[in-house]
Design an enzyme around this catalytic site. Structure first.
Site, PDB file in Angstrom:
ATOM      1  N   GLU A  36       0.907  -0.171  -4.821  1.00  0.00           N
ATOM      2  CA  GLU A  36      -0.208   0.736  -5.068  1.00  0.00           C
ATOM      3  C   GLU A  36       0.259   2.139  -4.742  1.00  0.00           C
ATOM      4  O   GLU A  36       1.060   2.346  -3.830  1.00  0.00           O
ATOM      5  CB  GLU A  36      -1.399   0.342  -4.191  1.00  0.00           C
ATOM      6  CG  GLU A  36      -2.649   1.186  -4.391  1.00  0.00           C
ATOM      7  CD  GLU A  36      -2.747   2.372  -3.413  1.00  0.00           C
ATOM      8  OE1 GLU A  36      -3.710   3.147  -3.530  1.00  0.00           O
ATOM      9  OE2 GLU A  36      -1.856   2.503  -2.542  1.00  0.00           O
ATOM     10  N   HIS A  92       0.830  -1.204   0.000  1.00  0.00           N
ATOM     11  CA  HIS A  92       0.000   0.000   0.000  1.00  0.00           C
ATOM     12  C   HIS A  92       0.866   1.256   0.000  1.00  0.00           C
ATOM     13  O   HIS A  92       1.741   1.428   0.860  1.00  0.00           O
ATOM     14  CB  HIS A  92      -0.891  -0.020   1.240  1.00  0.00           C
ATOM     15  CG  HIS A  92      -1.947   1.018   1.259  1.00  0.00           C
ATOM     16  ND1 HIS A  92      -2.294   1.716   2.400  1.00  0.00           N
ATOM     17  CD2 HIS A  92      -2.767   1.490   0.283  1.00  0.00           C
ATOM     18  CE1 HIS A  92      -3.275   2.548   2.134  1.00  0.00           C
ATOM     19  NE2 HIS A  92      -3.581   2.444   0.859  1.00  0.00           N
ATOM     20  N   HIS A 152      -1.876  11.410  -1.719  1.00  0.00           N
ATOM     21  CA  HIS A 152      -3.197  10.861  -1.436  1.00  0.00           C
ATOM     22  C   HIS A 152      -4.238  11.944  -1.183  1.00  0.00           C
ATOM     23  O   HIS A 152      -5.351  11.895  -1.717  1.00  0.00           O
ATOM     24  CB  HIS A 152      -3.135   9.932  -0.221  1.00  0.00           C
ATOM     25  CG  HIS A 152      -4.462   9.374   0.166  1.00  0.00           C
ATOM     26  ND1 HIS A 152      -5.326  10.023   1.037  1.00  0.00           N
ATOM     27  CD2 HIS A 152      -5.096   8.238  -0.211  1.00  0.00           C
ATOM     28  CE1 HIS A 152      -6.426   9.305   1.176  1.00  0.00           C
ATOM     29  NE2 HIS A 152      -6.315   8.211   0.439  1.00  0.00           N
ATOM     30  N   ASP A 176      -1.054   6.646  -5.174  1.00  0.00           N
ATOM     31  CA  ASP A 176      -2.103   7.619  -5.488  1.00  0.00           C
ATOM     32  C   ASP A 176      -1.515   8.716  -6.364  1.00  0.00           C
ATOM     33  O   ASP A 176      -0.466   9.274  -6.046  1.00  0.00           O
ATOM     34  CB  ASP A 176      -2.641   8.243  -4.200  1.00  0.00           C
ATOM     35  CG  ASP A 176      -3.105   7.195  -3.209  1.00  0.00           C
ATOM     36  OD1 ASP A 176      -4.141   6.575  -3.461  1.00  0.00           O
ATOM     37  OD2 ASP A 176      -2.409   6.988  -2.198  1.00  0.00           O
ATOM     38  N   GLU A 234      -3.659   4.302  -8.504  1.00  0.00           N
ATOM     39  CA  GLU A 234      -4.991   4.798  -8.163  1.00  0.00           C
ATOM     40  C   GLU A 234      -5.100   6.247  -8.614  1.00  0.00           C
ATOM     41  O   GLU A 234      -4.315   7.102  -8.196  1.00  0.00           O
ATOM     42  CB  GLU A 234      -5.273   4.708  -6.668  1.00  0.00           C
ATOM     43  CG  GLU A 234      -6.675   5.229  -6.360  1.00  0.00           C
ATOM     44  CD  GLU A 234      -7.046   5.231  -4.896  1.00  0.00           C
ATOM     45  OE1 GLU A 234      -8.017   5.959  -4.549  1.00  0.00           O
ATOM     46  OE2 GLU A 234      -6.381   4.535  -4.107  1.00  0.00           O
TER      47      GLU A 234
END
Length: 257
Positions: A38, A11, A53, A40, A112
């Site tokens: 992952e 993450h 994020h 952002d 993402e």
């Protein structure tokens, strides 16, 4: 349906062991044995894709207020000190740098799409077009584009690129079936708390994989894989090595902990 990604995804690069969405986090994730990450991604005011994020800078950088700044200003921020003095001076990361790092290491990346307010469609299209240059014809994509924003996924879809897409959901809604069909998403990324055996089976029935976020406890991991999920996004940096050689045998999981 064939799930093409690793079972465990780190993450925001390094989970709970490094400042999120920084190159240092990805470096740590690789050291911990992770092969998929992952992150952002947003657009700066001058349309540079960068990792962050929140809509504001306060929590994870030395800046304050809106993240809608040009890249020159963003690049001068400290994105590591908030986490630990050991990471003092760690800069905000550009997507370009992260992609090159991941590809050099032979890893996968879940991008993402996390738009600044009012930039959903534009950011989705920009992410898809940027990643397309790294796709190799005839080879599986090393990337996955995901978002809670259907508008962002629409932008990625309209870019007409080869990068796969997935719909992120915090809570289940029945309209999701129509969304993944219309936007040709290859899978779902679900809040791990809603990934029941029945829902996972329904997703598999329409040939969509199920990745979940953000599960950190061994008991939850065992339950999730028993429920049939394909991949787990986690903050726990021990799983990649602790679960090495994970064996799925019908309803039983052998866990090397």
């Amino acid at each position: 349906m064939k799930y093409p990604y690793p079972k465990f995804i780190a993450h925001r690069g390094g989970g709970n062991a490094a400042p999120e969405n920084t190159l240092a986090a990805f470096e740590l994730g690789v050291e911990k044995g992770y092969t998929m990450f992952e992150c952002d991604v947003k657009l700066s005011a001058d349309e540079t894709l960068f990792l962050l994020h929140d809509d504001t800078l306060d929590r994870t950088t030395s800046g304050q207020g809106s993240a809608k700044l040009d890249w020159q200003r963003l690049s001068q921020l400290d994105a590591g000190s908030w986490f630990s003095a050991n990471f003092q001076g760690e800069p905000v990361a550009r997507l370009d740098d992260i992609v090159h790092f991941v590809l050099k290491k032979g890893c996968f990346l879940n991008v993402e799409i996390k738009p600044n307010p009012g930039q959903d469609y534009k950011t989705g299209m920009a992410c898809a077009k940027f990643l397309q240059q790294f796709e190799q014809e005839g080879k599986p994509s090393p990337f996955l584009l995901s978002s809670f924003s259907e508008e962002a996924l629409q932008g990625a879809y309209d870019a007409h690129t080869a990068t796969p897409r997935a719909l992120l959901l915090d809570e289940w809604r029945d309209s999701a079936w129509e969304t993944v069909s219309a936007l040709e998403c290859v899978g779902f990324v679900l809040n791990y708390q809603i990934a029941s055996q029945e829902l996972v089976a329904q997703c598999h029935m329409i040939d969509r994989f199920v990745m979940v976020y953000t599960a950190n406890e061994p008991r939850d991991i065992k339950r999730l894989f028993n429920n049939g999920v394909d991949g787990v996004i986690t903050d726990n940096m021990n799983f990649a090595q602790s679960y090495e050689g994970l064996m799925l045998q019908k309803s039983q999981i052998k866990i090397g902990l």
